[in-house]
Design an enzyme around this catalytic site. Sequence first.
Site, PDB file in Angstrom:
ATOM      1  N   CYS A   1       0.854  -1.193   0.000  1.00 43.11           N
ATOM      2  CA  CYS A   1       0.000   0.000   0.000  1.00 43.11           C
ATOM      3  C   CYS A   1       0.889   1.242   0.000  1.00 43.11           C
ATOM      4  CB  CYS A   1      -0.933   0.007   1.216  1.00 43.11           C
ATOM      5  SG  CYS A   1      -2.076  -1.374   1.206  1.00 43.11           S
TER       6      CYS A   1
ATOM      7  N   CYS B   1       1.658   4.015  11.964  1.00 40.99           N
ATOM      8  CA  CYS B   1       1.923   2.607  12.254  1.00 40.99           C
ATOM      9  C   CYS B   1       3.189   2.187  11.516  1.00 40.99           C
ATOM     10  CB  CYS B   1       0.813   1.721  11.731  1.00 40.99           C
ATOM     11  SG  CYS B   1      -0.813   2.461  11.728  1.00 40.99           S
TER      12      CYS B   1
HETATM   13  N1  SAH Z   1      -2.867  -5.229   6.174  1.00 44.25           N
HETATM   14  C1  SAH Z   1      -4.022  -4.895   6.940  1.00 44.25           C
HETATM   15  C2  SAH Z   1      -3.727  -4.460   8.356  1.00 44.25           C
HETATM   16  C3  SAH Z   1      -2.589  -3.527   8.619  1.00 44.25           C
HETATM   17  S1  SAH Z   1      -2.749  -1.811   8.274  1.00 44.25           S
HETATM   18  C4  SAH Z   1      -4.872  -3.887   6.213  1.00 44.25           C
HETATM   19  O1  SAH Z   1      -4.462  -3.439   5.145  1.00 44.25           O
HETATM   20  O2  SAH Z   1      -5.958  -3.576   6.668  1.00 44.25           O
HETATM   21  C5  SAH Z   1      -4.016  -1.181   9.324  1.00 44.25           C
HETATM   22  C6  SAH Z   1      -4.766  -0.005   8.730  1.00 44.25           C
HETATM   23  O3  SAH Z   1      -3.949   1.186   8.737  1.00 44.25           O
HETATM   24  C7  SAH Z   1      -5.187  -0.203   7.292  1.00 44.25           C
HETATM   25  O4  SAH Z   1      -6.464   0.303   7.071  1.00 44.25           O
HETATM   26  C8  SAH Z   1      -4.142   0.602   6.546  1.00 44.25           C
HETATM   27  O5  SAH Z   1      -4.554   0.906   5.248  1.00 44.25           O
HETATM   28  C9  SAH Z   1      -3.990   1.787   7.466  1.00 44.25           C
HETATM   29  N2  SAH Z   1      -2.781   2.577   7.280  1.00 44.25           N
HETATM   30  C10 SAH Z   1      -1.545   2.160   6.995  1.00 44.25           C
HETATM   31  N3  SAH Z   1      -0.698   3.186   6.903  1.00 44.25           N
HETATM   32  C11 SAH Z   1      -1.412   4.292   7.131  1.00 44.25           C
HETATM   33  C12 SAH Z   1      -1.101   5.671   7.168  1.00 44.25           C
HETATM   34  N4  SAH Z   1       0.131   6.115   6.930  1.00 44.25           N
HETATM   35  N5  SAH Z   1      -2.107   6.533   7.449  1.00 44.25           N
HETATM   36  C13 SAH Z   1      -3.359   6.090   7.680  1.00 44.25           C
HETATM   37  N6  SAH Z   1      -3.705   4.812   7.660  1.00 44.25           N
HETATM   38  C14 SAH Z   1      -2.758   3.917   7.380  1.00 44.25           C
END
Ligand code: SAH
Length: 371
Positions: free
Chosen positions: A139, A356
């Site tokens: 992502c 995170c």
């Molecule tokens: N892989 C899983 C769980 C981990 S991420 C998932 O994609 O859902 C947990 C959440 O935090 C997810 O919704 C992800 O898209 C979001 N996330 C990750 N990095 C982020 C950021 N920099 N700002 C906001 N949300 C974020």
Amino acid sequence: MAEKQTSNSGQFNRRIVEDRRKTADHPDIKSMTLEELTEWVTGIGEKPFRAKQLYSWLHEHLAGAWEEMTNLPKSLRESGKAHPIVCLEKVDEQISAIDGTRKYLFRLEDGNVIESVLMRYKHGNSVCISSQVGCRMGCRFCASALGGLTRSLRASEMLDQIYRIQSITGERVSNVVVMGTGEPLDNYDNLLRFIHILTGEGGLHISQRNLTVSTCGLAERIYDLAKENLQITLALSLHAPNDVKRRELMPIANRYSMDEVLEACRHYFIETGRRITFEYSLVAGVNDSDEDAEELSSRIKGINCHVNLIPVNPIKERSYVRSTRQAVVNFKNKLEKYGINVTIRREMGSDIDGACGQLRKSYIDKKESEI
Ligand code: SAH
């Protein structure tokens, strides 16, 4: 709907493949169910009831070493020593001065580090755990994706993040979210093992309704999860109102269309009766306009769901900018106008290493610059 916490553990046990319980050279007893532990204990010549004592030491008293298990016979503790118990080592702890949120960096047996977070709410303590070391979902806005996937975590390593935090703070953990580094449905068997041990009897016995698993949307795995007879909450990271925008933010959207993922979520609700959470990170100028809110509403209308808006946490490696407070509120109002349940995620621990995965990332960057 009644909670069915352990009703399908028989089916679960039969599906388990022996080597998933093993580390390189010894069995990982903290990842074993009580049935498996009983088999192991009798296999080394001990009485079956010892398994229950051992299980209680590991999952109720959160013991980190054989020496702590004082009511076990010396013979068992001695033979046990050849099988070290997974126990994470705290490398760093940051405490937010604003809201008491604590971020932990733990070292695993093989030297890798992972991040976990404790958030304190009025309704209880919630722990956010990692499911993998790194992540291969890529992502664009996510700090955990930057280094790719190193390996998946074992059930014991997921459990022990909660066990260590409860032991360190002396405070009960009542909620768990699998929303840290990693894609939990990309580590499916270990995730299920983790869920059964965490929510089953004889351990912390956390209600399945207090457990949330967040996924970027591996549609086939959502169908699998719907069959497991669980009462956990499924959170889907949606982040976009259509496929074009979703593909820009999340490579996984090239594999599964939004229609496919949303259909899987509908199915999950029908099978489990559990309302779906859609996570939507708001990025300025990318997915936060009135038209985006309108399109999103029309796509998710009719699904029993709740939308959680998260102003994106900017990471220095990418140029994504967080939506303004006004844009976030506008977006919320627009969704509500279309009858969608929506909340804005309360930001926790904003003074301690931002997004995170950033605590882990800054630790690794620092180590590498020392070499
Ligand atoms: N892989 C899983 C769980 C981990 S991420 C998932 O994609 O859902 C947990 C959440 O935090 C997810 O919704 C992800 O898209 C979001 N996330 C990750 N990095 C982020 C950021 N920099 N700002 C906001 N949300 C974020």
